[in-house]
Design an enzyme around this catalytic site. Structure first.
Site, PDB file in Angstrom:
ATOM      1  N   TYR A 123      46.865  36.076  26.273  1.00  0.00           N
ATOM      2  CA  TYR A 123      47.371  34.362  26.189  1.00  0.00           C
ATOM      3  C   TYR A 123      47.212  33.976  24.961  1.00  0.00           C
ATOM      4  O   TYR A 123      48.052  32.839  24.114  1.00  0.00           O
ATOM      5  CB  TYR A 123      47.735  34.548  27.730  1.00  0.00           C
ATOM      6  CG  TYR A 123      46.932  32.788  27.965  1.00  0.00           C
ATOM      7  CD1 TYR A 123      48.471  32.605  27.960  1.00  0.00           C
ATOM      8  CD2 TYR A 123      46.510  31.634  27.612  1.00  0.00           C
ATOM      9  CE1 TYR A 123      48.657  31.399  28.222  1.00  0.00           C
ATOM     10  CE2 TYR A 123      46.585  30.413  27.768  1.00  0.00           C
ATOM     11  CZ  TYR A 123      48.131  29.453  27.883  1.00  0.00           C
ATOM     12  OH  TYR A 123      47.948  28.956  28.225  1.00  0.00           O
ATOM     13  N   GLN A 127      48.814  31.639  21.491  1.00  0.00           N
ATOM     14  CA  GLN A 127      48.885  29.976  22.095  1.00  0.00           C
ATOM     15  C   GLN A 127      49.821  29.524  20.101  1.00  0.00           C
ATOM     16  O   GLN A 127      50.789  29.324  20.813  1.00  0.00           O
ATOM     17  CB  GLN A 127      47.543  29.714  22.211  1.00  0.00           C
ATOM     18  CG  GLN A 127      47.405  29.244  23.397  1.00  0.00           C
ATOM     19  CD  GLN A 127      48.836  29.114  24.158  1.00  0.00           C
ATOM     20  OE1 GLN A 127      48.806  28.151  24.587  1.00  0.00           O
ATOM     21  NE2 GLN A 127      49.341  30.387  25.474  1.00  0.00           N
TER      22      GLN A 127
END
Length: 133
Positions: A123, A127
């Site tokens: 995750y 970004q």
């Protein structure tokens, strides 16, 4: 699962941390971004916090940290924000003219226990590519 230990505690305390520049200004780019990354790495080494992942966006920063519970996540964040603000504002004068302080007083922190670390790392790494303008 991998555990750390100090003299008194065996622990696994991993945190996803996010904070923004004052007014969410997009100032974390170019040389400021590069220097910020260097400063975060050095500060984490100095205070014995494990920096597991980092991504700097123009208007916020994501960190994945492992922190000794006796040191504490608040103290770790306060130290990182304080040192980076001090140095960056001395080295990049435009950060002093546009902003009364570099960072907001607030931050987001979440323990990373429920989700596998690989998912949180993925995750954070994603970004930059998933950022919507």
């Amino acid at each position: 699962m991998e555990y750390k230990s100090n003299n008194n505690i065996i622990y696994s305390c991993k945190y996803h941390v996010v904070w923004c520049p004052k007014y969410r200004r997009k100032v974390l780019t170019g040389d400021v971004e590069t220097r910020l990354k260097e400063l975060v790495i050095q500060t984490c080494k100095d205070i014995q916090v494990d920096l597991l992942e980092m991504e700097v966006m123009p208007d916020h920063i994501h960190l994945l940290l492992e922190v000794d519970p006796q040191f504490g996540i608040h103290k770790a964040i306060k130290t990182i924000k304080g040192r980076t603000s001090h140095v960056l504002r001395n080295e990049f004068k435009h950060l002093t003219t546009k902003l009364p302080s570099l960072w907001t007083n607030s931050y987001f922190v979440s323990t990373v226990g429920g989700a596998p670390l690989s998912i949180v790392k993925q995750y954070i790494e994603s970004q930059k590519t998933s950022q919507r303008e």
